[in-house]
Design an enzyme around this catalytic site. Structure first.
Site, short mmCIF file in Angstrom:
data_model
loop_
_atom_site.label_atom_id
_atom_site.label_comp_id
_atom_site.label_asym_id
_atom_site.label_seq_id
_atom_site.Cartn_x
_atom_site.Cartn_y
_atom_site.Cartn_z
N CYS A 182 -13.46 10.80 7.79
CA CYS A 182 -12.76 11.80 8.61
C CYS A 182 -12.60 11.35 10.06
CB CYS A 182 -13.45 13.15 8.52
SG CYS A 182 -15.13 13.21 9.22
N HIS A 230 -17.23 17.38 10.37
CA HIS A 230 -15.89 17.06 9.86
C HIS A 230 -14.86 17.29 10.97
CE1 HIS A 230 -13.01 16.10 6.82
NE2 HIS A 230 -12.35 17.25 6.95
N HIS A 242 -6.29 15.53 7.22
CA HIS A 242 -7.65 14.96 7.34
C HIS A 242 -7.97 14.09 6.13
CE1 HIS A 242 -9.63 18.17 4.60
NE2 HIS A 242 -8.32 18.33 4.53
#
Length: 266
Positions: A182, A230, A242
């Site tokens: 990420c 994240h 993402h």
């Protein structure tokens, strides 16, 4: 004199052999007074000794009967004591058995209470952890939503760059160009517009101005988790792009997930 004594002894022996009437016969059989007197003395002595023997026998029998009575009494007392001790033993054994049953019941009850207490403590700990996590999430979300209006211009151009990598695989620790995690994905995209970001979602949260949810613009970084774990790039319309997790690919998802923390404009 010796002959007389021998004759009398024979007569006395004959008296014992012939029975009680021989006593008179012994006396009447005397040939003179001297023999009569000697026979009388002899028979008197025999009777005296017999009386002593009888008395001794009676005394011995009395002692034996007395001893037997004592023995019977002692045996009765011993039996009574044995019976008392046996009854006491049965009573003690019964009390011990009852106490063992009570102890087993108490142990079982204690085990049940301990198990219930462990379950209650575990539930309380889980509830406390959930409340703390929710409080942290709300605090972070509050900070993200209450941030002041940013002074930097949005970097909408990064959205087009990010869209080029839709479908690329996620790989932990990767930062492109063939796979991403990420923060590696956001770092790679922003590097192409001249912005250097750290390879850490938590560190990227401190790499720009905070943006409230109402001020989000395409290109802003959006963050999730408490603690933050994240990050993605807002593309507008309530969506973000993402690199999700292992086994997934770069894709567009809704920003409506519950662990949203806030946003940053690098």
């Amino acid at each position: 004199m010796g002959e007389l004594q021998g004759s009398l002894n024979k007569r006395a022996a004959g008296m014992y052999r012939s029975g009680p009437l021989s006593f008179i016969e012994v006396l009447l059989g005397a040939s003179d007074f001297q023999e009569f007197a000697a026979a009388w003395d002899l028979l008197t002595d025999v009777n005296r000794k017999d009386a002593e023997v009888v008395a001794e026998l009676k005394a011995a029998r009395a002692e034996a009967e007395k001893a037997e009575a004592k023995l019977v009494k002692a045996e009765a007392a011993a039996k009574k004591e044995r019976d008392r001790m046996a009854a006491r033993k049965r009573t003690i054994e019964g009390e011990l058995a009852e106490r063992a049953r009570m102890f087993a019941g108490i142990q079982s009850e204690i085990a049940s209470l301990e198990e219930a207490e462990r379950a209650r403590a575990a539930a309380a700990a889980r509830a406390a952890a959930a409340r703390a996590a929710e409080a942290r999430r709300k605090a972070l979300a509050s900070r993200g939503s209450s941030a002041g209006r940013p002074t930097r211009s949005p970097r909408g151009g990064v959205v087009d760059i990010a869209m080029r990598y839709l479908g690329y695989p996620y790989r932990w620790g990767a930062s492109g160009p063939d796979a991403f995690d990420c923060s590696g994905f956001t770092m790679f995209v922003y590097a192409q517009v001249g912005v250097s970001l750290p390879h850490s979602s938590r560190a990227q949260y401190s790499s720009g101005e905070r943006v409230s949810r109402s001020d989000l613009q395409p290109g802003d970084l959006v963050f999730f988790g408490s603690p933050i774990h994240h990050v993605g790039i807002y593309v507008g319309g309530g969506d973000y792009i993402h690199a999700p997790n292992t086994g997934d690919v770069v894709k567009i998802s809704s920003l409506s997930r519950s662990d949203y923390v806030g946003a940053v404009r690098p």
